[in-house]
Design a protein around this motif. Structure first.
Motif, PDB file in Angstrom:
ATOM      1  N   GLU A  72       0.385  -0.921   0.254  1.00  0.00           N
ATOM      2  CA  GLU A  72       0.293  -0.339   0.060  1.00  0.00           C
ATOM      3  C   GLU A  72       0.691   1.470  -0.044  1.00  0.00           C
ATOM      4  N   GLN A  73       2.298   1.140   1.081  1.00  0.00           N
ATOM      5  CA  GLN A  73       3.054   2.354   0.291  1.00  0.00           C
ATOM      6  C   GLN A  73       3.372   2.412  -0.583  1.00  0.00           C
ATOM      7  N   ARG A  90       0.856   4.221  -3.110  1.00  0.00           N
ATOM      8  CA  ARG A  90       0.610   6.098  -2.503  1.00  0.00           C
ATOM      9  C   ARG A  90       1.729   6.553  -2.794  1.00  0.00           C
ATOM     10  N   THR A  91       2.988   5.969  -2.321  1.00  0.00           N
ATOM     11  CA  THR A  91       4.400   6.047  -3.140  1.00  0.00           C
ATOM     12  C   THR A  91       4.712   6.768  -4.594  1.00  0.00           C
ATOM     13  N   ALA A 126       1.172   6.888  -6.645  1.00  0.00           N
ATOM     14  CA  ALA A 126       0.068   7.608  -7.066  1.00  0.00           C
ATOM     15  C   ALA A 126       1.496   8.725  -6.031  1.00  0.00           C
ATOM     16  N   LYS A 127       1.488   9.349  -5.582  1.00  0.00           N
ATOM     17  CA  LYS A 127       2.308  10.899  -4.937  1.00  0.00           C
ATOM     18  C   LYS A 127       3.261  11.588  -6.568  1.00  0.00           C
TER      19      LYS A 127
END
Length: 166
Positions: A110-111, A114-115, A117-118
């Motif tokens: 998940e991290q 998220r990274t 996507a950022k």
């Protein structure tokens, strides 16, 4: 041959959600598709079975993530609370290390997402900022208001890149 049945375990609150979901209804606005799949949805109930215990475990975990974030502490607290409530107690007692490892690897995945996507968001904003700089109608301060994830120094670097290309 036994009749096939599909199930989906839903770990959120039931609310007004259906007891059955359909592939065509959920993803294709009810269109006639070549393969139609219907699945029975299993929600938390008063039944004393392993599926219901798993649903409760997931709910406790979600609460702990809200409280502690996606941390090892959230995992440890979830296991402690569930053991105390006799939720998956035998399994968690015998496989605690494996459960922690699996759940922490989910955090890692998940991290990573998220990274990623950022990174995509930042690259999109960099491209937008470059276009605004090329247009020459806004100051860097004004562009900074439109793309707040970029610092003023980053905007100055982008401006230098754009000016070199001109």
């Amino acid at each position: 041959m036994p009749k096939p049945e599909l199930y989906v375990i839903y770990t959120g609150n039931k609310g007004k959600k259906p007891d059955t979901i359909s592939l065509s209804q959920e993803f294709f606005d009810g269109a006639d598709i070549d393969i139609e799949i219907k699945a029975k949805v299993i929600y938390e109930s008063n039944k004393d079975n392993i599926i219901n215990e798993y649903i409760v475990f997931c709910k406790v975990f979600n609460e702990q993530i809200k409280e502690h974030g996606m941390t090892k502490q959230a995992v440890a607290e979830t296991i402690r609370i569930c053991k105390g409530r006799n939720i998956l107690k035998q399994y968690l007692s015998s496989k605690e290390v494996e459960v922690v490892t699996i759940m922490m690897s989910l955090f890692d995945d998940e991290q990573i997402m998220r990274t990623y996507a950022k990174d995509i968001e930042k690259e999109t904003e960099r491209k937008a900022a470059k276009k605004m700089i090329k247009m020459g109608k806004l100051s860097l301060e004004e562009i900074g208001l439109c793309v707040p994830t970029l610092s003023f120094d980053e905007l100055k670097e982008l401006e230098a890149e754009v000016m070199q290309l001109v």
